[in-house]
Scaffold this active site. Structure first.
Site: not given
Ligand code: GUN
Length: 283
Positions: A98, A54, A121
């Protein structure tokens, strides 16, 4: 039938090129670069890999990026305090924590502490509710990417039967809501579903998001179905999806590979959401 491949890398590249242009406009007009803060708590290897992907993606499209790597002993109060600071930061337009978080930290509480306007998100209770109500909101990145891939097939979705396997808040549930909005008939299956194969066999669109390697076999796939695989598990050092790819691609009309399907789209949708947040906060 031999399935056509829904190439998440290629589609992502097209979208990211468009994002680069829009970032330049924002910089020219407001002297602002979209800013994303990513917070990770603990030392889960896979989560650290996702976070660095990311971060790199942000840098490549000209975003301002901040990554906070916190130890697994971090308390909920400390995390809430960091989110307060990021909520107040002028440089940060989007915040992502995350998941999963270590035991003892309430994920829903944390997600709903992020300002809804910075919730790229789409996990804040307000954005979740808006999605359900069909109102404008931030849409969670993986289901948003899944829908984009399905739309790229060019198929008419109205009246089609979509079967989602998985009921997580991150993928399965929002994917079901998005597909309903596209006028498909939605079935959501999960670990307690009886006769899974019977449900999947009826699907014109299969979305597998359950995290069980190759659970969905070729003989479960209806001839001509669109098959989207959001699963990623490492098996003997190799990334494997929820769908038995070789078998399924003999039945499907379209299929996503793992890796190179849903994964790159998730990050691209995060970039889109962050750009949208930055634009909204500039205007
Ligand atoms: N863990 C797995 N997929 C995601 C996501 O799309 N966003 C976040 N914040 N954590 C994750």
């Amino acid at each position: 039938m031999c399935a056509k491949i829904l190439d998440g890398r290629k589609i992502s590249k097209e979208i990211r090129n468009d994002i680069i242009e829009q970032v330049q406009h924002l910089k020219d007009r407001y002297e602002v670069a979209p800013g994303l803060a990513v917070v990770i708590v603990g030392d889960d290897d896979a989560s650290h890999v996702y976070v660095s992907m990311k971060e790199k993606a942000c840098q490549k499209v000209g975003f301002h990026s901040e990554v906070y790597k916190l130890p697994k002993e971090t308390t909920q109060e400390e995390l809430l305090k960091l989110i307060d600071e990021l909520n107040a930061s002028k440089k940060i337009h989007g915040i992502l924590v995350q998941l999963p978080l270590p035991k003892g930290i309430d994920e829903n509480l944390i997600n709903s502490h992020i300002l809804p306007t910075k919730d790229v998100d789409g996990f804040h209770a307000i954005n979740t509710g808006k999605l359900l109500l069909g109102e404008e909101s931030f849409i969670p990145c993986t289901p948003k990417g899944i829908l984009e891939l399905i739309k790229r097939t060019g198929e008419n979705l109205t009246g089609k039967h979509a079967v989602v396997i998985g009921r997580s808040n991150i993928v399965g549930k929002p994917a079901g809501v998005l597909l309903l909005k596209e006028n498909t008939t939605v079935t959501i299956c999960h670990s307690k579903t009886e006769n899974l194969e019977k449900h999947v066999q009826m699907a014109d669109i299969v979305v597998a998001a359950v995290g069980i390697p190759e659970l969905i076999k070729g003989n479960m796939i209806k001839e001509g179905a669109i098959v989207i695989d959001a699963g990623t598990r490492k098996v003997n050092g190799k990334l494997v999806g929820d769908v038995a790819y070789e078998e399924a691609s003999k039945k499907a009309s379209w299929i996503t590979p793992v890796p190179g399907g849903v994964g790159p789209m998730t990050i691209t949708m995060l970039l889109e959401n962050t750009l949208k947040a930055a634009k909204a906060q500039c205007e």
